[in-house]
Write a protein that holds these residues in place. Structure first.
Motif, PDB file in Angstrom:
ATOM      1  N   ARG A 124       0.879  -1.087  -0.034  1.00 52.21           N
ATOM      2  CA  ARG A 124       0.071   0.130  -0.045  1.00 52.21           C
ATOM      3  C   ARG A 124       0.791   1.038   0.080  1.00 52.21           C
ATOM      4  N   PRO A 125       0.618   2.163  -1.073  1.00 54.14           N
ATOM      5  CA  PRO A 125       1.570   3.461  -1.335  1.00 54.14           C
ATOM      6  C   PRO A 125       1.818   4.304   0.067  1.00 54.14           C
ATOM      7  N   SER A 126       2.847   5.067   0.136  1.00 58.11           N
ATOM      8  CA  SER A 126       2.905   5.909   1.250  1.00 58.11           C
ATOM      9  C   SER A 126       1.925   7.166   0.761  1.00 58.11           C
ATOM     10  N   SER A 127       1.320   7.588   1.777  1.00 59.70           N
ATOM     11  CA  SER A 127       0.039   8.762   1.656  1.00 59.70           C
ATOM     12  C   SER A 127       1.222   9.967   1.867  1.00 59.70           C
ATOM     13  N   ALA A 128       2.103  10.289   1.012  1.00 61.26           N
ATOM     14  CA  ALA A 128       2.928  11.158   0.976  1.00 61.26           C
ATOM     15  C   ALA A 128       2.686  12.252   0.162  1.00 61.26           C
ATOM     16  N   GLU A 129       3.496  13.406   0.379  1.00 66.27           N
ATOM     17  CA  GLU A 129       3.190  14.706  -0.554  1.00 66.27           C
ATOM     18  C   GLU A 129       4.008  14.367  -2.057  1.00 66.27           C
ATOM     19  N   PRO A 130       3.610  14.862  -2.830  1.00 56.99           N
ATOM     20  CA  PRO A 130       4.090  14.662  -4.306  1.00 56.99           C
ATOM     21  C   PRO A 130       5.613  14.992  -4.118  1.00 56.99           C
ATOM     22  N   LEU A 131       6.443  14.323  -5.069  1.00 54.25           N
ATOM     23  CA  LEU A 131       7.852  14.332  -5.063  1.00 54.25           C
ATOM     24  C   LEU A 131       8.441  15.740  -5.401  1.00 54.25           C
ATOM     25  N   ASP A 132       9.386  16.258  -5.098  1.00 52.94           N
ATOM     26  CA  ASP A 132      10.097  17.464  -5.392  1.00 52.94           C
ATOM     27  C   ASP A 132      10.811  17.199  -6.850  1.00 52.94           C
TER      28      ASP A 132
END
Length: 261
Positions: A181-189
């Motif tokens: 299950r993917p990280s619920s992270a901010e978009p990559l820089d």
């Protein structure tokens, strides 16, 4: 440090001390580092390419497979840290694209900096990819899945010993990607590039576009003629497209290389 085998996790076919950046490659489910070896004669001299060798195959056959994305990413980033003395880009095919994405997120979590670009092929973005249950099915279903994508020679699957060995780590890889299950992270820089085959049942144009949500930059999408494993027949134009997206000089000096499988 060994020039070609950088510990258990990384393989470096050619050492290029003057390279501007490193390209770290992540194979597909069931894949191995050798699949990227021909890239050594196609990439510009400005690139030193390194491939992740998942356990349970090739020269890591005796190592137990890893079927957890969290464990895999942690160990890969540990192995990559000594190579972060210069900029790096991450390329992943199919399952490898999800691994590359999570490695980029883990690099940020550890404060190790962003890759200069994430390059993904053959799969929708982690938050949009379909999740199956092939790892829970019998061997015939797994063989059918391999046949559907066409990446495993039929003569290999016809040999009982080879088939048993291959299905062991392939099932583990499918368990990893199907329970991930993917990280619920901010978009990559960093910018993101996506490559897909025109006849790939796993990733079409709409699937490729789903990667737009993983980056703060405009998405770059490049189609190629072929199926899920377009990387093989389209090896030269693909490496040219990668070099282009990395802003590298496509002009190459003439080289003589020994043949590689």
């Amino acid at each position: 440090m060994n020039k070609t085998v950088l510990g258990p996790w990384l393989r470096r076919p050619v050492v290029r001390p003057e390279a501007r950046l490193r390209l770290v490659c992540f194979p597909h489910a069931g894949g191995a580092a050798s699949s990227f070896r021909p890239w050594q004669r196609l990439l510009p001299d400005e690139v030193e390419h390194v491939t992740v060798q998942y356990p349970g195959r090739e020269d890591r056959f005796a190592d137990g497979p890893v079927d957890s994305m969290d464990v895999l990413v942690r160990d890969v980033v540990d192995a990559l840290q000594p190579l972060l003395d210069r900029p790096c880009a991450l390329f992943g095919h199919s399952m490898g694209s999800a691994v590359a994405y999570e490695v980029a997120q883990e690099l940020r979590r550890r404060g190790l900096g962003a890759p200069v670009r994430l390059l993904a092929a053959g799969r929708a973005s982690p938050h949009h990819a379909a999740v199956g249950d092939i790892h829970q099915q019998d061997d015939s279903a797994l063989v059918g899945e391999l046949a559907r994508y066409g990446g495993t020679p039929q003569e290999v699957l016809a040999d009982p010993e080879l088939r048993a060995a291959i299905l062991g780590y392939v099932r583990s890889d499918y368990r990893l990607i199907e329970t991930y299950r993917p990280s619920s992270a901010e978009p990559l820089d960093c910018p993101v590039s996506v490559f897909f085959g025109s006849r790939d049942p796993e990733c079409g144009p709409r699937d490729a576009e789903t990667w737009a949500g993983t980056t703060r930059h405009p998405l770059t999408v490049t189609p190629f003629d072929g199926g899920h494993f377009f990387l093989v027949p389209q090896r030269t134009p693909l490496t040219e497209a990668i070099a282009r997206d990395l802003g590298l000089d496509l002009r190459r000096p003439a080289r003589t290389w020994p043949s590689t499988p």
